[in-house]
Motif scaffolding. Structure first.
Motif, PDB file in Angstrom:
ATOM      1  N   HIS A 342       0.818  -1.211   0.000  1.00  0.00           N
ATOM      2  CA  HIS A 342       0.000   0.000   0.000  1.00  0.00           C
ATOM      3  C   HIS A 342       0.856   1.266   0.000  1.00  0.00           C
ATOM      4  N   TRP A 344       0.017   5.290   1.076  1.00  0.00           N
ATOM      5  CA  TRP A 344      -0.942   6.249   1.621  1.00  0.00           C
ATOM      6  C   TRP A 344      -0.289   7.623   1.653  1.00  0.00           C
ATOM      7  N   ARG A 371      -3.897   5.287  -1.788  1.00  0.00           N
ATOM      8  CA  ARG A 371      -4.888   6.218  -1.242  1.00  0.00           C
ATOM      9  C   ARG A 371      -4.245   7.590  -1.100  1.00  0.00           C
ATOM     10  N   GLU A 453       0.536   5.787   9.943  1.00  0.00           N
ATOM     11  CA  GLU A 453      -0.581   5.148   9.246  1.00  0.00           C
ATOM     12  C   GLU A 453      -1.839   5.129  10.105  1.00  0.00           C
ATOM     13  N   GLN A 454      -1.684   4.998  11.417  1.00  0.00           N
ATOM     14  CA  GLN A 454      -2.840   5.077  12.302  1.00  0.00           C
ATOM     15  C   GLN A 454      -3.464   6.464  12.270  1.00  0.00           C
ATOM     16  N   VAL A 457      -5.517   6.571   9.151  1.00  0.00           N
ATOM     17  CA  VAL A 457      -6.776   5.846   9.341  1.00  0.00           C
ATOM     18  C   VAL A 457      -7.770   6.690  10.139  1.00  0.00           C
ATOM     19  N   ASN A 458      -7.285   7.367  11.178  1.00  0.00           N
ATOM     20  CA  ASN A 458      -8.164   8.235  11.969  1.00  0.00           C
ATOM     21  C   ASN A 458      -8.701   9.393  11.126  1.00  0.00           C
ATOM     22  N   ILE A 460      -9.349   9.315   8.016  1.00  0.00           N
ATOM     23  CA  ILE A 460     -10.367   8.812   7.090  1.00  0.00           C
ATOM     24  C   ILE A 460     -11.769   9.027   7.661  1.00  0.00           C
ATOM     25  N   ARG A 461     -11.881   8.944   9.002  1.00  0.00           N
ATOM     26  CA  ARG A 461     -13.176   9.135   9.655  1.00  0.00           C
ATOM     27  C   ARG A 461     -13.713  10.552   9.458  1.00  0.00           C
TER      28      ARG A 461
END
Length: 492
Positions: A342, A344, A371, A453-454, A457-458, A460-461
């Motif tokens: 991946h 990002w 992404r 990366e975390q 991901v957060n 993305i919310r």
């Protein structure tokens, strides 16, 4: 009356002819890539007279003598260490593990391009909130004993800018060496006398490579976009935040500000310090103002046991128009091409050149999860429309596009495969690749990459996926603005 209209007609024809001749001479007298050449021809030919006013701001290159100031600055004794490290890497047996191979090739790339030293023992903390970042930064400045070196694109004359200035004046009065290097355009509205109080207390402040007045030297290009702080030669900061109230979410236009910045303790600070010293010595006008005695700026850095448990390997890489190659862009390409699972990316400006577009498309069509997250609102209209255009193009090639909706996204991060990452000042656009002076940290550490990366991901919310169908349903007028802005992308 007929005579008057004939005079006006011939006058307009004369202006157009002179404009076309001048446009051809102006564009071709300096070496540019083909995309930039055509973009400037379009502007100069379609906008007679007005195009030359735009060119005065955006098209003129830096005088060669100013670029020579940067080129002439030695890399201190760190270059000797890099040379030794190069030999060590070349003589090492080829690693069998794929991650180790990836690390090695990337490290060698930056050693070759930028003489970037690999530092293995760094304690790194990530900041994404301006209030927490400036709280820690000010605490570190307050604890400084010997020196504080600061370099920013933007230092505004607002609440946080004045708080920083007051703190620096206090530390200068205590005998701490203070140096502030700022970009005169990025810090628009801040005159040189803003730092008179600091100078009276023994500190120093100067604009990067430029004159003190933007009315005399009003180039929008070739700006110092770096963000560097080094305290006592032991603590360093690098990333996307500037000094201004908007970076703390205090400006209604942008709302909450989402950025990414690093605080580093360890060998990586030496590279930040070296970059600052080279930029400083290239910018000051008088020989006596240059930093000449380097040893005191590179003290031994010792990490305690708690810091060593979370150590990170990294390289500090810088790029700018004085270099024949685009160091950070090549680093981005290296990461993109090395990914197998991946990629990002977060960037406020998505205006990549063909090489980056091709690399992203190849990765996506090869099954790599690509992404890209961009802001949902503009801070520069043409730049934002161009960003929308490229987002639409990439979305049509199986790349997931997110529009971040909780304020303004200003982070410049790339993470691949949970193994490598980059955080810094460089956007994914022509300006960062070719026109600005930038600096990034390239990270070789699973734990730190996982943290980044975390964060992605957060985020993305707070984001919305924009699909190819949604782009297709945009109005014709909006798509026209995007397409027109894209034509100007090499000069935005």
């Amino acid at each position: 009356m007929i005579l008057t209209w004939n005079v006006i007609k011939w006058l307009l024809i004369t202006i157009v002819v002179i404009n076309e001749i001048a446009a051809l001479f102006t564009v071709f007298r300096e070496k540019r890539d083909i995309a930039a050449t055509w973009a400037w021809l379009l502007v100069l030919l379609l906008l007679p007279v007005v195009g030359f006013i735009i060119y005065a701001f955006l098209g003129r290159k830096l005088p060669q003598r100013r670029l020579e100031r940067i080129k002439s600055q030695t890399q201190l004794k760190l270059k000797q260490a890099v040379d030794r490290q190069k030999v060590q890497f070349q003589n090492m047996p080829k690693p069998k593990h794929s991650t180790a191979q990836m690390y090695r090739r990337t490290v060698m790339l930056f050693q070759s391009l930028d003489n970037a030293f690999l530092t293995r023992h760094n304690n790194v903390k990530v900041y994404i909130d301006g209030d927490k970042l400036f709280q820690q930064l000010f605490a570190d400045i307050e604890a400084a004993q010997k020196s504080i070196n600061i370099e920013f694109y933007t230092i505004y004359n607002d609440q946080i800018g004045n708080e920083l200035r007051t703190l620096l004046e206090q530390k200068a009065a205590e005998g701490v060496e203070i140096r502030v290097l700022y970009d005169s355009w990025g810090s628009m509205g801040v005159r040189s006398d803003f730092y008179n109080g600091l100078r009276k207390r023994g500190g120093y402040a100067t604009p990067f490579l430029m004159t003190h007045s933007n009315f005399i030297d009003f180039r929008l290009n070739y700006r110092d976009h770096r963000k560097i702080v080094v305290i006592d030669g032991k603590i360093g900061y690098v990333g996307g935040f500037n000094i201004g109230d908007q970076y703390l979410g205090r400006v209604k236009k942008f709302g909450p500000w989402r950025d990414t910045h690093l605080r580093i303790i360890g060998g990586g600070v030496y590279s930040l310090q070296q970059r600052f010293i080279r930029d400083w010595n290239a910018s000051v006008k008088h020989q006596e103002s240059r930093i000449k005695h380097f040893r005191r700026f590179f003290p031994e850095i010792k990490l305690d046991k708690s810091q060593l448990r979370n150590e990170t390997s990294l390289q500090i890489v810088s790029s700018g128009p004085e270099s024949p190659q685009e160091n950070i862009k090549l680093g981005y390409l290296r990461l993109i091409n090395a990914a197998t699972d991946h990629i990002w990316i977060q960037t406020p400006y998505l205006i990549p050149d063909d090489s980056v577009i091709d690399a992203l498309q190849v990765a996506a069509h090869s099954g790599v999860d690509v992404r890209i997250m961009v802001p949902c609102k503009p801070d520069h209209p043409f730049v934002y429309r161009a960003t929308q255009y490229y987002a639409r193009v990439l979305a049509n090639h199986d790349i997931t596009i997110y529009f971040y909706e909780n304020g303004f996204l200003h982070a410049k991060t790339i993470m691949i495969d949970g193994r490598m990452a980059s955080v810094g000042s460089a956007n994914l656009d022509f300006r960062s690749f070719k026109l600005n002076f930038e600096i990034n940290s390239f990270i070789y550490d699973r734990n730190m990459t996982d943290k980044l990366e975390q964060i992605f991901v957060n985020d993305i919310r707070s984001s919305r996926v924009i699909t190819p169908e949604m782009f297709a349903n945009q109005s014709r007028w909006l798509r026209f603005k995007q397409t027109f802005s894209r034509l100007l992308s090499p000069i935005l």
